[in-house]
Motif scaffolding. Structure first.
Motif, PDB file in Angstrom:
ATOM      1  N   MET A  40       2.189   1.385  14.724  1.00  0.00           N
ATOM      2  CA  MET A  40       2.633   2.535  13.938  1.00  0.00           C
ATOM      3  C   MET A  40       1.538   2.957  12.981  1.00  0.00           C
ATOM      4  O   MET A  40       0.942   2.138  12.290  1.00  0.00           O
ATOM      5  CB  MET A  40       3.900   2.189  13.141  1.00  0.00           C
ATOM      6  N   ALA A  41       1.246   4.264  12.967  1.00  0.00           N
ATOM      7  CA  ALA A  41       0.228   4.809  12.076  1.00  0.00           C
ATOM      8  C   ALA A  41       0.887   5.673  11.006  1.00  0.00           C
ATOM      9  O   ALA A  41       2.016   6.139  11.171  1.00  0.00           O
ATOM     10  CB  ALA A  41      -0.767   5.643  12.875  1.00  0.00           C
ATOM     11  N   LYS A  42       0.161   5.886   9.913  1.00  0.00           N
ATOM     12  CA  LYS A  42       0.637   6.796   8.879  1.00  0.00           C
ATOM     13  C   LYS A  42      -0.107   8.115   9.031  1.00  0.00           C
ATOM     14  O   LYS A  42      -1.340   8.155   8.945  1.00  0.00           O
ATOM     15  CB  LYS A  42       0.401   6.205   7.489  1.00  0.00           C
ATOM     16  N   ILE A  43       0.635   9.195   9.287  1.00  0.00           N
ATOM     17  CA  ILE A  43       0.038  10.492   9.611  1.00  0.00           C
ATOM     18  C   ILE A  43       0.502  11.543   8.609  1.00  0.00           C
ATOM     19  O   ILE A  43       1.689  11.632   8.288  1.00  0.00           O
ATOM     20  CB  ILE A  43       0.423  10.925  11.043  1.00  0.00           C
ATOM     21  N   LEU A  44      -0.448  12.341   8.129  1.00  0.00           N
ATOM     22  CA  LEU A  44      -0.145  13.473   7.254  1.00  0.00           C
ATOM     23  C   LEU A  44      -0.187  14.762   8.074  1.00  0.00           C
ATOM     24  O   LEU A  44      -1.197  15.060   8.720  1.00  0.00           O
ATOM     25  CB  LEU A  44      -1.168  13.551   6.115  1.00  0.00           C
ATOM     26  N   VAL A  45       0.900  15.511   8.062  1.00  0.00           N
ATOM     27  CA  VAL A  45       0.987  16.807   8.749  1.00  0.00           C
ATOM     28  C   VAL A  45       0.914  17.908   7.695  1.00  0.00           C
ATOM     29  O   VAL A  45       1.670  17.886   6.710  1.00  0.00           O
ATOM     30  CB  VAL A  45       2.304  16.924   9.546  1.00  0.00           C
ATOM     31  N   HIS A  50       5.505   6.855  14.654  1.00  0.00           N
ATOM     32  CA  HIS A  50       4.621   6.873  13.493  1.00  0.00           C
ATOM     33  C   HIS A  50       5.365   7.206  12.208  1.00  0.00           C
ATOM     34  O   HIS A  50       6.423   7.851  12.234  1.00  0.00           O
ATOM     35  CB  HIS A  50       3.494   7.889  13.718  1.00  0.00           C
ATOM     36  N   GLU A  51       4.787   6.792  11.094  1.00  0.00           N
ATOM     37  CA  GLU A  51       5.284   7.195   9.783  1.00  0.00           C
ATOM     38  C   GLU A  51       4.624   8.530   9.447  1.00  0.00           C
ATOM     39  O   GLU A  51       3.395   8.649   9.493  1.00  0.00           O
ATOM     40  CB  GLU A  51       4.916   6.146   8.731  1.00  0.00           C
ATOM     41  N   VAL A  52       5.423   9.532   9.102  1.00  0.00           N
ATOM     42  CA  VAL A  52       4.892  10.882   8.903  1.00  0.00           C
ATOM     43  C   VAL A  52       5.244  11.383   7.504  1.00  0.00           C
ATOM     44  O   VAL A  52       6.382  11.276   7.056  1.00  0.00           O
ATOM     45  CB  VAL A  52       5.446  11.868   9.958  1.00  0.00           C
ATOM     46  N   VAL A  53       4.228  11.925   6.814  1.00  0.00           N
ATOM     47  CA  VAL A  53       4.438  12.652   5.562  1.00  0.00           C
ATOM     48  C   VAL A  53       3.940  14.074   5.790  1.00  0.00           C
ATOM     49  O   VAL A  53       3.075  14.311   6.641  1.00  0.00           O
ATOM     50  CB  VAL A  53       3.697  11.997   4.380  1.00  0.00           C
ATOM     51  N   ALA A  83      -4.300  11.386  -1.706  1.00  0.00           N
ATOM     52  CA  ALA A  83      -4.746  10.569  -2.836  1.00  0.00           C
ATOM     53  C   ALA A  83      -4.035   9.223  -2.886  1.00  0.00           C
ATOM     54  O   ALA A  83      -4.535   8.268  -3.482  1.00  0.00           O
ATOM     55  CB  ALA A  83      -4.521  11.318  -4.142  1.00  0.00           C
ATOM     56  N   ASP A  84      -2.843   9.147  -2.258  1.00  0.00           N
ATOM     57  CA  ASP A  84      -2.113   7.881  -2.241  1.00  0.00           C
ATOM     58  C   ASP A  84      -2.765   6.854  -1.328  1.00  0.00           C
ATOM     59  O   ASP A  84      -2.446   5.676  -1.383  1.00  0.00           O
ATOM     60  CB  ASP A  84      -0.656   8.106  -1.790  1.00  0.00           C
ATOM     61  N   GLY A  85      -3.693   7.327  -0.462  1.00  0.00           N
ATOM     62  CA  GLY A  85      -4.421   6.416   0.420  1.00  0.00           C
ATOM     63  C   GLY A  85      -3.618   5.964   1.621  1.00  0.00           C
ATOM     64  O   GLY A  85      -2.502   6.415   1.876  1.00  0.00           O
ATOM     65  N   ASP A  86      -4.206   5.064   2.403  1.00  0.00           N
ATOM     66  CA  ASP A  86      -3.569   4.432   3.564  1.00  0.00           C
ATOM     67  C   ASP A  86      -3.271   5.394   4.704  1.00  0.00           C
ATOM     68  O   ASP A  86      -2.472   5.068   5.587  1.00  0.00           O
ATOM     69  CB  ASP A  86      -2.261   3.715   3.167  1.00  0.00           C
ATOM     70  N   LEU A  87      -3.865   6.576   4.731  1.00  0.00           N
ATOM     71  CA  LEU A  87      -3.638   7.496   5.842  1.00  0.00           C
ATOM     72  C   LEU A  87      -4.521   7.114   7.023  1.00  0.00           C
ATOM     73  O   LEU A  87      -5.710   6.823   6.863  1.00  0.00           O
ATOM     74  CB  LEU A  87      -3.949   8.940   5.430  1.00  0.00           C
ATOM     75  N   ASP A  88      -3.928   7.136   8.196  1.00  0.00           N
ATOM     76  CA  ASP A  88      -4.712   6.892   9.402  1.00  0.00           C
ATOM     77  C   ASP A  88      -5.182   8.192  10.038  1.00  0.00           C
ATOM     78  O   ASP A  88      -6.262   8.239  10.629  1.00  0.00           O
ATOM     79  CB  ASP A  88      -3.865   6.112  10.424  1.00  0.00           C
TER      80      ASP A  88
END
Length: 460
Positions: free
Chosen positions: A1-6, A26-29, A42-47
Protein backbone atom coordinates in the motif's frame (compact mmCIF):
# COMPACT_ATOMS: atom_id res chain seq x y z
CA UNK A 1 0.00 0.00 0.00
CA UNK A 2 1.30 3.43 -1.00
CA UNK A 3 0.32 6.90 0.15
CA UNK A 4 -0.84 8.94 -2.86
CA UNK A 5 -1.80 12.61 -3.13
CA UNK A 6 -4.41 13.42 -5.81
CA UNK A 7 -4.61 17.06 -6.93
CA UNK A 8 -7.31 18.35 -9.32
CA UNK A 9 -9.51 21.44 -9.21
CA UNK A 10 -12.40 19.51 -10.81
CA UNK A 11 -14.32 17.71 -8.08
CA UNK A 12 -15.62 14.91 -10.33
CA UNK A 13 -12.13 14.02 -11.58
CA UNK A 14 -10.66 14.27 -8.08
CA UNK A 15 -13.30 11.93 -6.66
CA UNK A 16 -12.91 9.50 -9.57
CA UNK A 17 -9.16 9.24 -8.99
CA UNK A 18 -9.64 8.81 -5.24
CA UNK A 19 -12.04 5.90 -5.78
CA UNK A 20 -9.84 4.30 -8.46
CA UNK A 21 -6.67 4.38 -6.38
CA UNK A 22 -8.35 3.28 -3.15
CA UNK A 23 -9.71 0.25 -4.99
CA UNK A 24 -6.10 -0.56 -5.84
CA UNK A 25 -5.42 -0.71 -2.09
CA UNK A 26 -3.66 2.63 -1.64
CA UNK A 27 -4.09 5.32 0.99
CA UNK A 28 -5.29 8.45 -0.82
CA UNK A 29 -5.39 12.11 0.24
CA UNK A 30 -6.80 14.80 -2.04
CA UNK A 31 -6.47 18.53 -2.63
CA UNK A 32 -8.26 20.95 -4.95
CA UNK A 33 -5.58 23.66 -5.12
CA UNK A 34 -1.84 24.23 -5.09
CA UNK A 35 -2.03 25.58 -1.53
CA UNK A 36 -3.93 22.52 -0.29
CA UNK A 37 -1.55 20.20 -2.12
CA UNK A 38 1.51 21.85 -0.56
CA UNK A 39 -0.06 21.50 2.90
CA UNK A 40 -0.59 17.76 2.31
CA UNK A 41 2.93 17.34 0.93
CA UNK A 42 4.42 19.11 3.97
CA UNK A 43 3.20 16.26 6.19
CA UNK A 44 5.70 13.99 4.39
CA UNK A 45 5.55 10.24 3.75
CA UNK A 46 4.08 10.62 0.25
CA UNK A 47 5.01 7.96 -2.25
CA UNK A 48 3.29 9.45 -5.28
CA UNK A 49 1.56 12.66 -6.41
CA UNK A 50 -0.98 12.56 -9.26
CA UNK A 51 -1.72 16.15 -10.26
CA UNK A 52 -3.53 18.00 -13.01
CA UNK A 53 -1.35 20.43 -14.94
CA UNK A 54 -3.83 23.30 -14.49
CA UNK A 55 -4.99 24.10 -10.97
CA UNK A 56 -7.17 27.15 -11.53
CA UNK A 57 -4.84 30.09 -12.00
CA UNK A 58 -1.90 28.01 -10.77
CA UNK A 59 0.11 25.19 -12.29
CA UNK A 60 0.90 21.59 -11.45
CA UNK A 61 4.46 22.41 -12.52
CA UNK A 62 4.79 24.57 -9.39
CA UNK A 63 3.67 21.63 -7.29
CA UNK A 64 6.11 19.33 -9.11
CA UNK A 65 8.99 21.71 -8.35
CA UNK A 66 8.04 22.01 -4.68
CA UNK A 67 7.70 18.24 -4.21
CA UNK A 68 11.01 17.49 -5.89
CA UNK A 69 12.72 20.19 -3.86
CA UNK A 70 11.47 18.93 -0.49
CA UNK A 71 11.07 15.18 -1.15
CA UNK A 72 12.98 14.15 -4.29
CA UNK A 73 12.16 10.47 -3.75
CA UNK A 74 8.40 11.11 -4.20
CA UNK A 75 7.25 10.32 -7.74
CA UNK A 76 4.96 12.74 -9.62
CA UNK A 77 2.56 12.02 -12.50
CA UNK A 78 1.14 15.01 -14.40
CA UNK A 79 -2.33 14.79 -16.00
CA UNK A 80 -3.51 17.28 -18.62
CA UNK A 81 -6.09 17.83 -21.33
CA UNK A 82 -3.99 20.63 -22.82
CA UNK A 83 -0.92 18.79 -24.02
CA UNK A 84 1.97 20.51 -25.70
CA UNK A 85 5.42 19.19 -26.39
CA UNK A 86 6.88 22.09 -24.45
CA UNK A 87 4.86 21.28 -21.32
CA UNK A 88 5.73 17.60 -21.51
CA UNK A 89 9.46 18.27 -21.88
CA UNK A 90 9.42 20.78 -19.03
CA UNK A 91 7.63 18.35 -16.70
CA UNK A 92 10.02 15.50 -17.47
CA UNK A 93 13.09 17.73 -17.05
CA UNK A 94 11.82 18.81 -13.63
CA UNK A 95 11.59 15.19 -12.52
CA UNK A 96 8.03 14.05 -13.31
CA UNK A 97 7.77 10.28 -13.70
CA UNK A 98 5.31 10.55 -16.59
CA UNK A 99 2.87 12.81 -18.44
CA UNK A 100 -0.63 11.37 -19.07
CA UNK A 101 -3.17 12.88 -21.49
CA UNK A 102 -6.86 13.34 -20.68
CA UNK A 103 -9.08 11.59 -21.45
CA UNK A 104 -7.12 8.50 -20.47
CA UNK A 105 -7.94 4.82 -20.28
CA UNK A 106 -8.29 3.55 -16.73
CA UNK A 107 -5.93 0.63 -17.36
CA UNK A 108 -3.36 3.00 -18.84
CA UNK A 109 -3.34 5.19 -15.71
CA UNK A 110 -3.25 2.16 -13.41
CA UNK A 111 -0.18 0.87 -15.26
CA UNK A 112 1.62 4.23 -15.03
CA UNK A 113 0.85 4.43 -11.29
CA UNK A 114 2.12 0.87 -10.78
CA UNK A 115 5.38 1.58 -12.62
CA UNK A 116 5.93 4.85 -10.74
CA UNK A 117 5.49 3.12 -7.39
CA UNK A 118 7.77 0.31 -8.51
CA UNK A 119 10.53 2.81 -9.23
CA UNK A 120 9.87 4.55 -5.91
CA UNK A 121 10.30 1.21 -4.16
CA UNK A 122 13.54 0.38 -5.96
CA UNK A 123 15.07 3.77 -5.17
CA UNK A 124 14.12 3.43 -1.50
CA UNK A 125 15.49 -0.12 -1.39
CA UNK A 126 18.82 1.02 -2.85
CA UNK A 127 19.10 3.74 -0.20
CA UNK A 128 18.47 1.21 2.54
CA UNK A 129 21.00 -1.23 1.10
CA UNK A 130 23.71 1.42 1.10
CA UNK A 131 23.34 1.61 4.89
CA UNK A 132 22.79 -2.07 5.66
CA UNK A 133 24.85 -4.11 3.17
CA UNK A 134 27.57 -6.10 4.87
CA UNK A 135 26.27 -5.40 8.37
CA UNK A 136 25.51 -8.72 10.08
CA UNK A 137 24.96 -7.44 13.55
CA UNK A 138 27.67 -4.99 14.39
CA UNK A 139 29.56 -7.12 16.88
CA UNK A 140 30.22 -10.15 14.72
CA UNK A 141 26.90 -11.81 15.44
CA UNK A 142 23.77 -12.37 13.45
CA UNK A 143 20.48 -10.81 14.56
CA UNK A 144 19.85 -13.62 17.06
CA UNK A 145 20.60 -13.35 20.77
CA UNK A 146 23.02 -16.15 21.65
CA UNK A 147 23.16 -17.63 25.13
CA UNK A 148 21.16 -19.23 27.93
CA UNK A 149 22.55 -17.37 30.94
CA UNK A 150 20.10 -15.59 33.28
CA UNK A 151 21.51 -12.22 32.14
CA UNK A 152 20.77 -12.82 28.45
CA UNK A 153 17.40 -14.44 29.20
CA UNK A 154 16.42 -11.21 30.94
CA UNK A 155 17.45 -9.24 27.84
CA UNK A 156 15.54 -11.65 25.60
CA UNK A 157 12.35 -11.27 27.64
CA UNK A 158 12.57 -7.46 27.45
CA UNK A 159 13.17 -7.62 23.68
CA UNK A 160 9.95 -9.60 23.25
CA UNK A 161 7.99 -6.94 25.16
CA UNK A 162 9.56 -4.03 23.30
CA UNK A 163 8.92 -5.59 19.89
CA UNK A 164 5.18 -5.10 20.43
CA UNK A 165 5.58 -1.34 20.92
CA UNK A 166 7.02 1.67 19.08
CA UNK A 167 8.69 3.04 22.22
CA UNK A 168 12.11 4.69 21.96
CA UNK A 169 14.80 2.44 23.45
CA UNK A 170 18.28 3.24 24.80
CA UNK A 171 20.68 0.28 24.84
CA UNK A 172 23.72 0.64 27.10
CA UNK A 173 26.73 -1.58 27.53
CA UNK A 174 30.44 -1.91 26.89
CA UNK A 175 31.83 -1.82 23.39
CA UNK A 176 31.48 -5.15 21.62
CA UNK A 177 28.68 -6.59 23.77
CA UNK A 178 26.19 -6.78 20.90
CA UNK A 179 24.06 -3.67 21.25
CA UNK A 180 23.23 -3.61 17.54
CA UNK A 181 22.27 -7.28 17.74
CA UNK A 182 19.67 -6.36 20.36
CA UNK A 183 18.37 -3.49 18.21
CA UNK A 184 18.03 -5.82 15.23
CA UNK A 185 16.29 -8.42 17.39
CA UNK A 186 13.72 -5.85 18.53
CA UNK A 187 13.16 -4.85 14.89
CA UNK A 188 12.93 -8.42 13.62
CA UNK A 189 10.46 -9.50 16.27
CA UNK A 190 8.15 -6.62 15.36
CA UNK A 191 7.19 -8.76 12.36
CA UNK A 192 7.10 -6.04 9.67
CA UNK A 193 9.11 -5.76 6.46
CA UNK A 194 10.18 -2.16 6.90
CA UNK A 195 13.94 -1.43 6.79
CA UNK A 196 16.43 -1.46 9.63
CA UNK A 197 18.85 1.44 9.08
CA UNK A 198 21.93 1.86 11.27
CA UNK A 199 24.43 4.68 11.66
CA UNK A 200 27.45 4.95 13.93
CA UNK A 201 27.26 8.54 15.17
CA UNK A 202 30.93 8.51 16.16
CA UNK A 203 32.16 7.38 12.75
CA UNK A 204 30.73 10.28 10.71
CA UNK A 205 32.66 13.59 10.59
CA UNK A 206 30.97 16.34 12.61
CA UNK A 207 30.36 18.44 9.49
CA UNK A 208 28.45 15.61 7.76
CA UNK A 209 26.43 13.94 10.53
CA UNK A 210 23.52 16.43 10.31
CA UNK A 211 23.16 15.91 6.56
CA UNK A 212 23.44 12.14 6.97
CA UNK A 213 20.64 12.01 9.54
CA UNK A 214 18.26 14.67 8.25
CA UNK A 215 19.16 15.00 4.55
CA UNK A 216 19.89 18.17 2.61
CA UNK A 217 18.62 20.28 -0.25
CA UNK A 218 20.50 20.88 -3.46
CA UNK A 219 22.97 23.74 -3.05
CA UNK A 220 22.62 23.91 0.74
CA UNK A 221 26.39 23.61 1.13
CA UNK A 222 29.48 23.15 -1.02
CA UNK A 223 29.30 19.75 -2.69
CA UNK A 224 25.51 19.37 -2.33
CA UNK A 225 24.97 18.92 -6.07
CA UNK A 226 21.60 17.26 -5.58
CA UNK A 227 18.97 16.83 -2.89
CA UNK A 228 19.44 13.85 -0.59
CA UNK A 229 17.07 12.11 1.79
CA UNK A 230 18.36 11.61 5.33
CA UNK A 231 18.27 8.36 7.28
CA UNK A 232 15.08 9.36 9.09
CA UNK A 233 13.38 9.27 5.67
CA UNK A 234 15.27 6.21 4.43
CA UNK A 235 14.12 4.19 7.45
CA UNK A 236 10.47 4.71 6.50
CA UNK A 237 8.25 3.04 9.07
CA UNK A 238 11.07 0.72 10.16
CA UNK A 239 13.84 1.25 12.71
CA UNK A 240 16.57 3.89 12.83
CA UNK A 241 19.44 2.69 15.02
CA UNK A 242 21.67 5.47 16.37
CA UNK A 243 24.81 3.68 17.54
CA UNK A 244 27.16 5.58 19.89
CA UNK A 245 24.61 8.37 20.24
CA UNK A 246 26.75 9.92 22.99
CA UNK A 247 29.23 11.03 20.30
CA UNK A 248 26.77 13.46 18.66
CA UNK A 249 27.99 17.09 18.63
CA UNK A 250 25.84 19.61 20.59
CA UNK A 251 24.19 21.29 17.53
CA UNK A 252 23.00 17.90 16.23
CA UNK A 253 21.78 16.96 19.72
CA UNK A 254 19.48 20.00 19.57
CA UNK A 255 18.10 19.02 16.18
CA UNK A 256 17.62 15.38 17.24
CA UNK A 257 15.72 16.51 20.34
CA UNK A 258 13.35 18.58 18.19
CA UNK A 259 12.82 15.63 15.82
CA UNK A 260 11.95 13.28 18.68
CA UNK A 261 9.60 15.79 20.29
CA UNK A 262 7.68 16.72 17.13
CA UNK A 263 8.17 13.57 15.04
CA UNK A 264 9.27 15.87 12.23
CA UNK A 265 12.59 16.68 10.61
CA UNK A 266 13.90 19.48 8.41
CA UNK A 267 16.59 18.93 5.83
CA UNK A 268 19.74 21.03 5.84
CA UNK A 269 18.90 24.06 3.71
CA UNK A 270 15.19 23.13 3.60
CA UNK A 271 12.19 25.18 4.69
CA UNK A 272 9.53 22.48 5.10
CA UNK A 273 9.09 20.07 8.01
CA UNK A 274 8.79 16.41 7.01
CA UNK A 275 7.04 13.89 9.21
CA UNK A 276 8.74 10.57 9.91
CA UNK A 277 7.42 7.30 11.30
CA UNK A 278 10.60 5.33 12.07
CA UNK A 279 11.14 3.87 15.50
CA UNK A 280 14.28 5.20 17.21
CA UNK A 281 16.65 2.84 19.00
CA UNK A 282 19.86 4.40 20.35
CA UNK A 283 22.94 2.81 21.89
CA UNK A 284 25.96 4.01 23.82
CA UNK A 285 28.98 2.62 25.65
CA UNK A 286 29.20 5.83 27.68
CA UNK A 287 27.48 6.59 30.98
CA UNK A 288 25.05 9.17 29.58
CA UNK A 289 23.87 10.19 33.04
CA UNK A 290 27.46 11.14 33.85
CA UNK A 291 27.78 12.87 30.46
CA UNK A 292 24.71 14.95 31.40
CA UNK A 293 26.25 15.90 34.76
CA UNK A 294 29.44 17.08 33.08
CA UNK A 295 27.52 19.05 30.44
CA UNK A 296 28.64 16.96 27.47
CA UNK A 297 25.16 15.63 26.69
CA UNK A 298 21.82 17.42 26.81
CA UNK A 299 19.66 16.39 29.76
CA UNK A 300 16.39 16.85 27.84
CA UNK A 301 17.65 14.66 24.98
CA UNK A 302 18.81 12.02 27.47
CA UNK A 303 15.29 11.71 28.88
CA UNK A 304 13.78 11.61 25.37
CA UNK A 305 16.03 8.70 24.44
CA UNK A 306 15.91 6.93 27.78
CA UNK A 307 12.22 5.98 27.73
CA UNK A 308 13.17 2.32 28.13
CA UNK A 309 16.77 1.44 28.98
CA UNK A 310 18.13 -2.00 28.19
CA UNK A 311 21.57 -2.92 29.49
CA UNK A 312 23.62 -5.45 27.53
CA UNK A 313 25.83 -7.45 29.95
CA UNK A 314 29.56 -7.86 29.33
CA UNK A 315 30.73 -11.30 28.21
CA UNK A 316 32.63 -11.85 31.47
CA UNK A 317 29.28 -11.49 33.29
CA UNK A 318 27.85 -14.49 31.44
CA UNK A 319 30.71 -16.94 31.12
CA UNK A 320 28.29 -19.86 30.78
CA UNK A 321 27.48 -18.52 27.29
CA UNK A 322 31.11 -18.68 26.10
CA UNK A 323 30.94 -22.27 24.74
CA UNK A 324 27.85 -21.36 22.68
CA UNK A 325 29.61 -18.34 21.19
CA UNK A 326 32.72 -20.38 20.37
CA UNK A 327 30.62 -23.02 18.60
CA UNK A 328 28.65 -20.34 16.75
CA UNK A 329 31.74 -18.56 15.45
CA UNK A 330 33.58 -21.76 14.56
CA UNK A 331 30.65 -22.88 12.41
CA UNK A 332 30.15 -19.46 10.86
CA UNK A 333 33.78 -18.74 9.95
CA UNK A 334 34.35 -22.28 8.70
CA UNK A 335 31.40 -21.83 6.35
CA UNK A 336 32.66 -18.43 5.20
CA UNK A 337 36.12 -19.86 4.47
CA UNK A 338 34.73 -22.97 2.79
CA UNK A 339 36.40 -25.26 5.33
CA UNK A 340 35.32 -28.17 7.48
CA UNK A 341 34.72 -27.01 11.02
CA UNK A 342 37.91 -27.81 12.97
CA UNK A 343 38.01 -29.47 16.37
CA UNK A 344 39.36 -27.71 19.45
CA UNK A 345 42.21 -29.21 21.41
CA UNK A 346 41.47 -29.40 25.12
CA UNK A 347 44.12 -26.79 25.90
CA UNK A 348 42.85 -24.36 23.22
CA UNK A 349 39.33 -24.80 24.56
CA UNK A 350 40.52 -24.15 28.11
CA UNK A 351 42.32 -20.98 27.06
CA UNK A 352 39.33 -19.72 25.09
CA UNK A 353 36.99 -20.21 28.03
CA UNK A 354 39.40 -18.75 30.63
CA UNK A 355 39.98 -15.36 28.99
CA UNK A 356 38.12 -12.26 30.27
CA UNK A 357 37.54 -10.69 26.80
CA UNK A 358 37.67 -6.96 27.58
CA UNK A 359 36.57 -6.45 23.96
CA UNK A 360 33.56 -8.71 24.61
CA UNK A 361 31.85 -10.62 21.77
CA UNK A 362 33.70 -8.68 19.09
CA UNK A 363 37.05 -9.75 20.56
CA UNK A 364 35.94 -13.37 20.86
CA UNK A 365 34.82 -13.40 17.23
CA UNK A 366 38.22 -12.07 16.12
CA UNK A 367 40.07 -14.64 18.26
CA UNK A 368 38.09 -17.56 16.81
CA UNK A 369 38.44 -16.31 13.23
CA UNK A 370 42.22 -15.93 13.69
CA UNK A 371 42.57 -19.40 15.19
CA UNK A 372 40.52 -21.03 12.45
CA UNK A 373 42.54 -19.25 9.76
CA UNK A 374 45.91 -20.32 11.22
CA UNK A 375 45.09 -23.89 12.26
CA UNK A 376 46.24 -26.87 10.22
CA UNK A 377 45.15 -30.48 10.15
CA UNK A 378 41.57 -29.86 11.20
CA UNK A 379 42.44 -29.08 14.82
CA UNK A 380 42.88 -25.76 16.62
CA UNK A 381 45.82 -25.87 19.04
CA UNK A 382 46.83 -23.47 21.79
CA UNK A 383 49.52 -22.06 19.50
CA UNK A 384 46.85 -20.89 17.05
CA UNK A 385 45.46 -18.51 19.65
CA UNK A 386 46.69 -14.91 20.15
CA UNK A 387 49.61 -14.37 22.55
CA UNK A 388 47.29 -12.43 24.91
CA UNK A 389 45.38 -15.65 25.64
CA UNK A 390 48.43 -17.91 25.76
CA UNK A 391 50.58 -15.44 27.73
CA UNK A 392 48.05 -14.92 30.47
CA UNK A 393 47.59 -18.65 30.83
CA UNK A 394 51.30 -19.41 30.84
CA UNK A 395 51.88 -16.87 33.58
CA UNK A 396 49.07 -18.33 35.66
CA UNK A 397 50.07 -21.93 34.96
CA UNK A 398 53.69 -21.32 35.81
CA UNK A 399 52.84 -19.97 39.26
CA UNK A 400 55.24 -21.60 41.65
CA UNK A 401 57.97 -21.91 38.99
CA UNK A 402 61.19 -20.08 39.89
CA UNK A 403 61.65 -16.56 38.59
CA UNK A 404 64.15 -16.09 35.78
CA UNK A 405 67.52 -15.24 37.37
CA UNK A 406 69.48 -12.29 36.06
CA UNK A 407 72.74 -14.27 35.79
CA UNK A 408 73.92 -17.83 36.05
CA UNK A 409 70.64 -19.23 34.66
CA UNK A 410 70.34 -23.02 34.66
CA UNK A 411 67.93 -23.32 31.71
CA UNK A 412 67.16 -27.02 32.16
CA UNK A 413 66.37 -26.59 35.85
CA UNK A 414 64.09 -23.66 34.98
CA UNK A 415 62.22 -25.65 32.30
CA UNK A 416 61.89 -28.64 34.63
CA UNK A 417 60.32 -26.44 37.30
CA UNK A 418 57.77 -25.07 34.80
CA UNK A 419 56.97 -28.58 33.51
CA UNK A 420 56.50 -29.87 37.06
CA UNK A 421 54.15 -26.98 37.90
CA UNK A 422 52.04 -27.69 34.79
CA UNK A 423 51.80 -31.40 35.65
CA UNK A 424 50.75 -30.66 39.22
CA UNK A 425 48.12 -28.15 38.09
CA UNK A 426 46.68 -30.63 35.57
CA UNK A 427 46.38 -33.31 38.26
CA UNK A 428 44.84 -30.83 40.69
CA UNK A 429 42.22 -29.77 38.10
CA UNK A 430 41.31 -33.40 37.27
CA UNK A 431 41.26 -34.61 40.87
CA UNK A 432 44.43 -36.65 40.36
CA UNK A 433 42.99 -38.74 37.50
CA UNK A 434 45.92 -39.34 35.14
CA UNK A 435 43.87 -40.10 32.02
CA UNK A 436 42.04 -36.77 32.36
CA UNK A 437 45.27 -34.92 33.12
CA UNK A 438 46.80 -36.34 29.94
CA UNK A 439 43.81 -35.05 27.94
CA UNK A 440 44.12 -31.58 29.48
CA UNK A 441 47.83 -31.42 28.59
CA UNK A 442 47.29 -32.95 25.10
CA UNK A 443 49.67 -35.81 26.00
CA UNK A 444 49.39 -39.54 25.54
CA UNK A 445 48.84 -41.48 28.74
CA UNK A 446 52.27 -43.14 28.38
CA UNK A 447 53.99 -39.76 27.97
CA UNK A 448 52.23 -38.37 31.02
CA UNK A 449 53.16 -41.42 33.13
CA UNK A 450 56.81 -41.04 32.11
CA UNK A 451 56.85 -37.35 33.08
CA UNK A 452 55.17 -37.99 36.42
CA UNK A 453 57.71 -40.69 37.22
CA UNK A 454 60.53 -38.36 36.20
CA UNK A 455 59.45 -35.83 38.85
CA UNK A 456 58.22 -38.34 41.41
CA UNK A 457 54.63 -37.08 41.24
CA UNK A 458 51.88 -39.47 42.32
CA UNK A 459 48.38 -39.69 40.89
CA UNK A 460 45.48 -42.07 40.44
Amino acid sequence: MAKILVVDDEQSMREFLEILLRKQGHEVVAAASLEGALACAADGDLDLVVSDLRLGAESGIQLLQAVKREAPGTEVIILTAFATTENAIQAMKLGAYDYVLKPFKVEELKLVVEKALERRGLVAENRVLRHTVGRRGGDGQDAELIGRSPAIEEVRALVEKLARTRTTVLISGESGTGKEVVARAIHARAGHRQPFVAINCGAIPEGLIESELFGHQKGSFTGATEAKAGLFEVAGAGTLFLDEVGELPPPVQVKLLRALQERKIRRVGGSADLGFSARIVAATNRDLAEEVRTGRFREDLYYRLNVIQLRMPALRERREDLPLFVEHFLARFAEEQGRTRPALSSEAERLLLAHDYPGNVRELANVVERALTLCEGGRILAGDLPPALRGASATASAAGAPALPETGMDLQAHLDAIERALLEQALERTGGVKTEAARVLSLTFRSLRYRLAKFGIAGR
